[in-house]
Design a protein around this motif. Structure first.
Motif, short mmCIF file in Angstrom:
data_model
loop_
_atom_site.label_atom_id
_atom_site.label_comp_id
_atom_site.label_asym_id
_atom_site.label_seq_id
_atom_site.Cartn_x
_atom_site.Cartn_y
_atom_site.Cartn_z
N ALA B 8 0.86 -1.18 0.00
CA ALA B 8 0.00 0.00 0.00
C ALA B 8 0.90 1.23 0.00
N VAL B 9 0.63 2.16 -0.90
CA VAL B 9 1.36 3.43 -0.95
C VAL B 9 0.33 4.54 -0.97
N GLY B 10 0.30 5.35 0.08
CA GLY B 10 -0.75 6.35 0.19
C GLY B 10 -2.10 5.64 0.19
N PRO B 11 -3.10 6.22 -0.46
CA PRO B 11 -4.42 5.58 -0.44
C PRO B 11 -4.53 4.43 -1.45
N LEU B 12 -3.48 4.16 -2.20
CA LEU B 12 -3.56 3.16 -3.27
C LEU B 12 -2.75 1.91 -2.92
N SER B 13 -2.98 0.85 -3.69
CA SER B 13 -2.28 -0.39 -3.38
C SER B 13 -1.94 -1.14 -4.64
N PHE B 14 -0.86 -1.89 -4.56
CA PHE B 14 -0.31 -2.58 -5.73
C PHE B 14 0.01 -4.02 -5.39
N ARG B 15 -0.11 -4.86 -6.42
CA ARG B 15 0.42 -6.21 -6.34
C ARG B 15 1.49 -6.29 -7.42
N VAL B 16 2.71 -6.59 -7.01
CA VAL B 16 3.80 -6.69 -7.98
C VAL B 16 4.23 -8.15 -8.05
N GLY B 17 4.14 -8.74 -9.23
CA GLY B 17 4.58 -10.11 -9.43
C GLY B 17 5.81 -10.12 -10.30
N SER B 18 6.66 -11.12 -10.10
CA SER B 18 7.90 -11.15 -10.85
C SER B 18 8.29 -12.59 -11.15
N ALA B 19 8.88 -12.77 -12.32
CA ALA B 19 9.39 -14.09 -12.69
C ALA B 19 10.69 -14.41 -11.96
N TRP B 20 11.34 -13.39 -11.40
CA TRP B 20 12.61 -13.57 -10.71
C TRP B 20 12.45 -13.14 -9.25
N PRO B 21 13.25 -13.72 -8.34
CA PRO B 21 13.14 -13.30 -6.94
C PRO B 21 13.72 -11.90 -6.69
N GLY B 22 14.72 -11.50 -7.49
CA GLY B 22 15.47 -10.28 -7.20
C GLY B 22 14.63 -9.01 -7.03
N PRO B 23 13.80 -8.67 -8.02
CA PRO B 23 13.03 -7.42 -7.91
C PRO B 23 12.10 -7.40 -6.69
N VAL B 24 11.51 -8.56 -6.36
CA VAL B 24 10.59 -8.60 -5.22
C VAL B 24 11.37 -8.44 -3.91
N ALA B 25 12.54 -9.09 -3.83
CA ALA B 25 13.37 -8.93 -2.62
C ALA B 25 13.79 -7.48 -2.47
N ALA B 26 14.16 -6.84 -3.57
CA ALA B 26 14.58 -5.43 -3.51
C ALA B 26 13.41 -4.55 -3.06
N LEU B 27 12.20 -4.83 -3.56
CA LEU B 27 11.03 -4.05 -3.15
C LEU B 27 10.75 -4.25 -1.66
N ARG B 28 10.83 -5.51 -1.20
CA ARG B 28 10.55 -5.78 0.22
C ARG B 28 11.53 -5.02 1.11
N HIS B 29 12.78 -4.96 0.69
CA HIS B 29 13.77 -4.24 1.49
C HIS B 29 13.50 -2.74 1.47
N LEU B 30 13.26 -2.22 0.26
CA LEU B 30 13.07 -0.78 0.11
C LEU B 30 11.80 -0.32 0.81
N TYR B 31 10.77 -1.14 0.79
CA TYR B 31 9.48 -0.74 1.36
C TYR B 31 9.24 -1.39 2.73
N ALA B 32 10.33 -1.76 3.42
CA ALA B 32 10.18 -2.33 4.76
C ALA B 32 9.41 -1.35 5.63
N GLY B 33 8.41 -1.84 6.38
CA GLY B 33 7.63 -0.97 7.25
C GLY B 33 6.37 -0.42 6.59
N TYR B 34 6.23 -0.57 5.29
CA TYR B 34 4.98 -0.15 4.63
C TYR B 34 3.91 -1.20 4.92
N PRO B 35 2.66 -0.77 5.04
CA PRO B 35 1.61 -1.77 5.25
C PRO B 35 1.40 -2.60 3.99
N GLY B 36 1.04 -3.86 4.18
CA GLY B 36 0.62 -4.68 3.03
C GLY B 36 -0.83 -4.38 2.74
N CYS B 37 -1.48 -5.19 1.93
CA CYS B 37 -2.89 -4.98 1.66
C CYS B 37 -3.48 -6.30 1.19
#
Lengths: 347, 286
Positions: B8-37
Motif C-alpha cells: 500500500a502506498v498512500g491511499p492506493l495499493s499494488f500487487r507486484v509479481g515477478s518471474a525472478w526473486p530479485g526485484p521482489v526482494a529489492a522491493l521488500r527491502h526498500l518498502y520495509a515498514g509499509y503496510p501490506g494490503c
C-alpha cells in the motif's frame, strides 16, 4: 483460472466465494476489457471496501467512456453529413447510441462505422478533411493490403482527439469464405434519433458472431461473447426474434458462426436460448478453452490453444499461397517498424 | 507468477509479481515498514520478454493491468526501476479517482506545498530534502488531488534520486534507507531512498494545498509570480489523467489554481532553494 471466476461472477454475481481472489478477478477483468461490466454487475453487492472504491471508480469512468464514444460518433456525423450517405454505427458505439443494455460498463476504443463500399473514397476524403489522418504509410504494403483485401479502410486517427476510426464496408475480410450481404446490412439498418444509424438487432448479433467466431484469433473473445449475451437477452424479448436471427445468419452465410456463438453464450453466461438452438458440437470445446485462457495475474495461458487459434485466424483470412506471400513480406519487412503491425493481428 | 508482494502506498495499493526473486526482494527491502494490503488496486508484472530471456541475459518486460505497447524492457539488474515504472504506469493509465499531478509534495501544519516541473527541475531532491528538515514528505512523483474535496493525498513511494542528488542526500539519510545503486538506467544512475517513518505512518493523511512552486535548477536565484491561467495550463501538462477525468479534472484544477498562489523558483543549489522556500512559505501560506 481467473477467467472462469470472471465468467462465473458476470453470470451470477451472488455466487462469489467467501475467500474470493478479488485482485485476480479484477486483473482478469481488466485484461479482458470487462472491468466496467463487472463493476456494474457487482453494484450494490457486499464486497471489501477497497474493492468497492475500485468498482465505483470503474462505474464512474463508464460515463466518460460513453460521452467520449458518442462525441466521436457525432464528429463523424458532422464530417459525413454533407455527403448524404447512410452512416451505420457498429459495436460498442452503437450500443451506447441506442441505449442498449449491452452498453452498461462497455468500453469503447475505436469508432467503428459501416458505409456503402462505393462511397469509401468520398468518406475517407471527408474524414481527412475534418482532421482524421492515415496511420499507415500511403501505398505501403499494409495500406494496399487493407484496401485490396480487408473489410475496412486502413485505420484513421484524429490528430487532435487521438481517437481511431475504422471505416467498414462489410463485416468480414474479403478473403474470408463467408460473404456477408453488406447492402442488406445497410438496407435493414435502423435510424437513430440524431441521424446516424445502427444495424438491425439480428444483424447486430450476426456481426458480433462473425467478429468472434469467423475472424481473427479470438483476442478479446470473452468481452465479445458478453456483448452477445446482453444483446440476445434484450432482443429475444421481441416475438419471432430467434427464427429471424436464423434466417438472417443464413442470408449472410454465417449460420454456423452464429449458432456456435449462441451456444457458447449459453454455456458460459447462461444466456436463455430456445431448444432448437441447443445442438451441441464437440468442436465447441476448444473455443471454450481459448475463451478461458487467462489466469489471475491477467496473463494469457494455454499457449498451444492460443497458437492454434492464431493459425486458424490466418487461415480463415487467407488462402494458403496468399498467406505464404504475406508472411514472407512481413518477415522481410521486420526491421522496418512502419510495416511491422499487420492487419491480421488487428481486432 | 513465482514471486510477488502486495504494497500500500498512500491511499492506493499494488500487487507486484515477478518471474525472478530479485526485484521482489529489492522491493521488500526498500518498502520495509509499509503496510501490506489484502486486495490491490493495480497489478504489475515483471516478465521475461521471451521465455528464454528468463535465463539468458534476463530482460524484464513491464506488464500489468495497463500497458504501453512499445515500452522498452530493462535488464534484470534494473528490476527495481522496472517495478517502479510499472507502478507509475498503472497510476498514469488506470487511476480515475484522483487527478494525478506529476509533482512532488510536502506538508506542514496540514497544508501542502506542491513542487512541479520538468524532469531535472529538482523536485524529487527538494522534496526529499524538505522531508528531512521539518516537513512531512508526501511524494516525489505523483500528487493526488481529490476533485470532490480539493484535498491533496500523499503518494510516498520510495524517492528516486538521480546522479548528483545521491551524494547530496547521503549526508542526511541513514544508510539502511537506501536501495541499491543502479548504474546506467535510462535516467542515469539511480538510487532509491525509503521515506522516513513519519511519511510512512501518515501516508493516508491528506493536506490542503497552499502553494504551487515551479522550481528550476541551475539558474541564478529568482522568484516570479505565475498567474492562475498559466499555472492551470502548466498543471494540465503535468497531469497524466486530466483529459480522462473530463469536467471533474477541469473543476479540480481551476479550483486548485484559484485557491493557491503559484510561483516560479529558479535556484542555483539546494541550500539556496531551501532558504527561499522557507521564506516564500512564511509569506504565502499564512
Amino acid at each position: 483460472m481467473s477467467a472462469r471466476l470472471l465468467v462465473q461472477t458476470l453470470r451470477n454475481p451472488t455466487s462469489l466465494p467467501a475467500d474470493c481472489d478479488w485482485t485476480g478477478l479484477i486483473a482478469a477483468a481488466r485484461a479482458e476489457q470487462l472491468v466496467g461490466s463487472l463493476a456494474f454487475r457487482l453494484e450494490g453487492r457486499k464486497v471489501p471496501e477497497r474493492v468497492e472504491r475500485l468498482l465505483a471508480m470503474h462505474r464512474a469512468d463508464a460515463g466518460r467512456v460513453r460521452v467520449q464514444a458518442l462525441w466521436e460518433a457525432e464528429m463523424a456525423r458532422r464530417a459525413l453529413a454533407p455527403i448524404g450517405i447512410p452512416v451505420v454505427l457498429l459495436k460498442g458505439t452503437a450500443f451506447h447510441a441506442a441505449g442498449l443494455e449491452a452498453a452498461q460498463g462497455r468500453n469503447v476504443g475505436d469508432l467503428d462505422i459501416l458505409v456503402p463500399r462505393d462511397s469509401l473514397g468520398e468518406v475517407e476524403r471527408a474524414l481527412i478533411a475534418h482532421g482524421w489522418e492515415r496511420m499507415k504509410e500511403a501505398d505501403g504494403y499494409d495500406d494496399l493490403y487493407y484496401r485490396q483485401w480487408m473489410h475496412e479502410l486502413p485505420p484513421l486517427i484524429h490528430r487532435e482527439r487521438d481517437r481511431m476510426a475504422d471505416v467498414h464496408h462489410t463485416i468480414l475480410p474479403l478473403t474470408a469464405r463467408p460473404k456477408p450481404d453488406a447492402a442488406a446490412l445497410i438496407a435493414a439498418s435502423i435510424a437513430l434519433p440524431d441521424g446516424l444509424r445502427m444495424l438491425s438487432p439480428e444483424d447486430m448479433i450476426v456481426h458480433a458472431a462473425a467478429h468472434l467466431i469467423a475472424d481473427g484469433d479470438m483476442a478479446g473473445g470473452l468481452r465479445n461473447l458478453w456483448d452477445i449475451d446482453r444483446l440476445l437477452r434484450e432482443f429475444s424479448r421481441v416475438d419471432g426474434f430467434w427464427p429471424r436471427l436464423r434466417e438472417r445468419a443464413g442470408r449472410h452465410g454465417l449460420g454456423p458462426a452464429v449458432e456456435r456463438a449462441v451456444r457458447l453464450a449459453h454455456d458460459l453466461y447462461a444466456t436463455p436460448i430456445p431448444p432448437s438452438w441447443r445442438r451441441w458440437s464437440a468442436m465447441d470445446a476448444p473455443f471454450k478453452r481459448r475463451l478461458l485462457a487467462r489466469n489471475g495475474w491477467g496473463q494469457p495461458t494455454r499457449p498451444v490453444t492460443r497458437f492454434g487459434f492464431y493459425v486458424r485466424g490466418h487461415l480463415m483470412r487467407m488462402p494458403p499461397m496468399m498467406l505464404v506471400r504475406h508472411l514472407v513480406t512481413k518477415a522481410r519487412a521486420k526491421p522496418d517498424q512502419s510495416v511491422s503491425s499487420t492487419p491480421i493481428s488487428s481486432e | 507468477m513465482r514471486h510477488g508482494v502486495n504494497l500500500a502506498v498512500g491511499p492506493l495499493s499494488f500487487r507486484v509479481g515477478s518471474a525472478w526473486p530479485g526485484p521482489v526482494a529489492a522491493l521488500r527491502h526498500l518498502y520495509a515498514g509499509y503496510p501490506g494490503c489484502e486486495t490491490a488496486d493495480f497489478t504489475v508484472r515483471l516478465e521475461p520478454v521471451t521465455p528464454w530471456r528468463r535465463w539468458v541475459r534476463p530482460s524484464v518486460a513491464i506488464q500489468g493491468d495497463y500497458v504501453l505497447p512499445d515500452a522498452a524492457p530493462l535488464p534484470l539488474a534494473h528490476g527495481l526501476v522496472a517495478a517502479e515504472m510499472g507502478m507509475n504506469l498503472q497510476m498514469a493509465l488506470g487511476e480515475r479517482r484522483y487527478l494525478l499531478l506529476h509533482a512532488a509534495s510536502v506538508e506542514k501544519d496540514g497544508r501542502a506545498l506542491i513542487l512541479t516541473g520538468e524532469s531535472g527541475a529538482g523536485k524529487s531532491t527538494l522534496a526529499a530534502w524538505l522531508g528531512e528538515h521539518g516537513w512531512r514528505f508526501m511524494g516525489d512523483e505523483f500528487a493526488l488531488l481529490e476533485p470532490e474535496t480539493g484535498l491533496l493525498f500523499p503518494f510516498p513511494r520510495a524517492v528516486s534520486l538521480k546522479n548528483e542528488s545521491i551524494a547530496a542526500m547521503a549526508a542526511f539519510v541513514a544508510g539502511d534507507r537506501f536501495g541499491p545503486r543502479l548504474e546506467g538506467t535510462p535516467k542515469g544512475t539511480i538510487r532509491h531512498i525509503r521515506p522516513n517513518d513519519q511519511a510512512v505512518a501518515r501516508m493516508t493523511e491528506p493536506a490542503r494545498p497552499a502553494l504551487i512552486l515551479f522550481p528550476r535548477f541551475g539558474h541564478a536565484a529568482e522568484i516570479r509570480p505565475v498567474g492562475p491561467a498559466e499555472a492551470f495550463m502548466r498543471l494540465t501538462q503535468a497531469s497524466t489523467n486530466y483529459v480522462a477525468l473530463g469536467q471533474r479534472g477541469f473543476d479540480a484544477l481551476t479550483g486548485l489554481v484559484q485557491n493557491c498562489r503559484a510561483l516560479a523558483l529558479d535556484y542555483p543549489d539546494g541550500a539556496k532553494a531551501a532558504e527561499l522556500i522557507e521564506l516564500i512559505w512564511a509569506e504565502a501560506a499564512r
